[in-house]
Design a protein around this motif. Sequence first.
Motif, mmCIF file in Angstrom:
data_model
loop_
_atom_site.group_PDB
_atom_site.id
_atom_site.type_symbol
_atom_site.label_atom_id
_atom_site.label_comp_id
_atom_site.label_asym_id
_atom_site.label_seq_id
_atom_site.Cartn_x
_atom_site.Cartn_y
_atom_site.Cartn_z
ATOM 1 N N GLU A 367 0.813 -1.202 0.000
ATOM 2 C CA GLU A 367 0.000 0.000 0.000
ATOM 3 C C GLU A 367 0.853 1.261 0.000
ATOM 4 O OE1 GLU A 367 -2.829 0.039 3.128
ATOM 5 O OE2 GLU A 367 -4.280 -1.160 2.023
ATOM 6 N N ASP A 368 0.433 2.241 -0.817
ATOM 7 C CA ASP A 368 1.059 3.554 -0.863
ATOM 8 C C ASP A 368 0.154 4.501 -0.088
ATOM 9 O OD1 ASP A 368 2.129 5.997 -1.416
ATOM 10 O OD2 ASP A 368 2.179 5.751 -3.587
ATOM 11 N N THR A 369 0.588 4.928 1.088
ATOM 12 C CA THR A 369 -0.270 5.735 1.973
ATOM 13 C C THR A 369 -0.055 7.231 1.797
ATOM 14 O OG1 THR A 369 1.389 5.563 3.726
ATOM 15 C CG2 THR A 369 -0.376 3.907 3.697
ATOM 16 N N ARG A 370 0.722 7.641 0.781
ATOM 17 C CA ARG A 370 0.939 9.067 0.562
ATOM 18 C C ARG A 370 -0.356 9.730 0.101
ATOM 19 N NH1 ARG A 370 5.328 9.212 -3.894
ATOM 20 N NH2 ARG A 370 4.117 7.391 -4.539
ATOM 21 N N THR A 371 -0.717 10.842 0.726
ATOM 22 C CA THR A 371 -1.907 11.584 0.310
ATOM 23 C C THR A 371 -1.590 12.453 -0.897
ATOM 24 O OG1 THR A 371 -1.395 13.386 1.830
ATOM 25 C CG2 THR A 371 -2.822 11.616 2.653
ATOM 26 N N ILE A 372 -2.638 12.885 -1.583
ATOM 27 C CA ILE A 372 -2.481 13.785 -2.728
ATOM 28 C C ILE A 372 -3.041 15.140 -2.315
ATOM 29 C CG2 ILE A 372 -2.983 14.172 -5.154
ATOM 30 C CD1 ILE A 372 -3.469 11.231 -5.494
ATOM 31 N N SER A 373 -2.205 16.154 -2.299
ATOM 32 C CA SER A 373 -2.610 17.478 -1.812
ATOM 33 C C SER A 373 -3.393 18.251 -2.867
ATOM 34 C CB SER A 373 -1.377 18.279 -1.403
ATOM 35 O OG SER A 373 -0.586 18.578 -2.564
ATOM 36 N N ASP A 374 -4.047 19.337 -2.410
ATOM 37 C CA ASP A 374 -4.758 20.225 -3.330
ATOM 38 C C ASP A 374 -3.794 20.849 -4.340
ATOM 39 O OD1 ASP A 374 -7.021 19.651 -1.957
ATOM 40 O OD2 ASP A 374 -7.237 21.594 -0.971
ATOM 41 N N VAL A 375 -2.584 21.168 -3.877
ATOM 42 C CA VAL A 375 -1.591 21.782 -4.773
ATOM 43 C C VAL A 375 -1.251 20.832 -5.917
ATOM 44 C CG1 VAL A 375 0.774 22.631 -4.943
ATOM 45 C CG2 VAL A 375 -0.624 23.227 -2.954
ATOM 46 N N GLU A 376 -1.080 19.562 -5.602
ATOM 47 C CA GLU A 376 -0.765 18.588 -6.647
ATOM 48 C C GLU A 376 -1.913 18.446 -7.640
ATOM 49 O OE1 GLU A 376 1.825 15.018 -5.273
ATOM 50 O OE2 GLU A 376 0.596 15.570 -3.534
ATOM 51 N N LEU A 377 -3.133 18.413 -7.116
ATOM 52 C CA LEU A 377 -4.293 18.301 -8.004
ATOM 53 C C LEU A 377 -4.444 19.547 -8.868
ATOM 54 C CD1 LEU A 377 -6.991 16.588 -5.742
ATOM 55 C CD2 LEU A 377 -5.417 15.544 -7.371
ATOM 56 N N LEU A 378 -4.122 20.710 -8.310
ATOM 57 C CA LEU A 378 -4.203 21.957 -9.080
ATOM 58 C C LEU A 378 -3.168 21.962 -10.202
ATOM 59 C CD1 LEU A 378 -5.475 24.744 -9.405
ATOM 60 C CD2 LEU A 378 -3.794 25.629 -7.780
#
Length: 461
Positions: A367-378
């Motif tokens: 499992e990769d538990t790293r979250t994806i931030s708003d900055v990355e999605l932007l």
Amino acid sequence: MGEVIPLRWLKFEKSVAKAIKGGQHYMKLTEIQAMSRDLGIQSDTEVFTMLHFYHDLGTIIYFGGDDNTNRYLQDMVILDPQWLIDIFKRIITVIPCQQQWATLKTKWRRLKEEGILEDCLIDHMWHDLLPQKPALLSLMEMFDLLCPRIDATEGNASQAYYVPACLQPCTDERMNQTLTGNRKNTTFYIDFLGFLPDGLFYRLLVHAARWSQQQSGEEPKLFYRYGNFCLDDEHNFQLKMETTKPVCIKVTISKTPVISPVGMRDRGNIRDAQPDPKASTSVQTFLADALNELTETWIHGIRFEFSIACPCNALHPPSEVSRCYHLIPLEECLNKTKIRCNEQQVWVTTEVFKSWFQETAVDDSLEDTRTISDVELLQLAEEVGIQWKNVGVYLGLKACHIFAINSDYAMTEDKAFNMLIQWRQRLSRVANARHLLGKALMKCNLVSLAEKIQDSVWAVT
């Protein structure tokens, strides 16, 4: 309304009306350009702009332009749309027997009974339009009124076409048995939430015929509101339009059965098997892409979602099944371990449905538990561009949600960002979010963006 147009365009419109009155229903692009120069329109860019303007108004028909590589459509301008309809009508209408040439009666019979149009019959019906035949056939294929037929014996496109408007009901009970005879088939539905036009189903049928022939080289079996297609050496799939509630398209994927040489007439010697999950995923992805293309370019506002028949339907007495029959969203089945059926007030486990599609489970040890931030999605939204809809489909968003986002936001970046935010909010768990997003980007051939997500290039440290 109230749009200002150059006076020379109005002169062009009058020249077109005069040409139609004189019996000229179409022109080559070079003829249009020459006529435009006589009216003071010197720039080819302005000519194309004007043609597309009048095409949008419905005054003429022209599908050329920089984004169309079909040389026949580039070179033909239809001045009279009604004339084009009449020309198409010759193809999709079977004339009375007494008007058919004796030498072509078998061709007419094949068109009427099988919906297959042979090239020699086209030459007969369009005998006065043979120089324009390639362009007219290209237009009919663009509107999904025709579909080229692959000769299964040679593996090449034969001089014949499927005509959806001439398809007849399926009377072969063996065809119907493939839909119900094997409990190991993968069956899901495309729910149109109450409205499914016949025209949309037949255009989807044509898309499926093209795609399946490219995949397998085998001929499909097309009928009225039903199609049977070969996916590969081991799989077939069927599309059937269901007109009772709920209004939907039934999709059945089956694995080619293996028949024992001994006692071949005995059904018990036919070994059925569960279809490969990759086959089910391939068919679902194709259908999603085809329907998104049709709803965006042709019939706006149509909403649909992939669903399955709720298992609780089996709890009803046979006399009540048709009245109580209902569907549950496939997306929820794939993302949750159980879902609630409000009809019977029961919980439905989803392991079986997940097994129908590939890669429904991930090894917890990886499992990769790293979250994806708003900055990355932007950052991703700014680079994904017009591909955001396709990415949304591969991420599992419903078509109705994608349509709502497209309507609510004007800028492409805003649409992409809000699609990604909605996807992240709907995740049943954070683990492996990067893997799922990267996989969706890869399917859209956005390899560099997938690598950036996997490598956390945009992550804020």
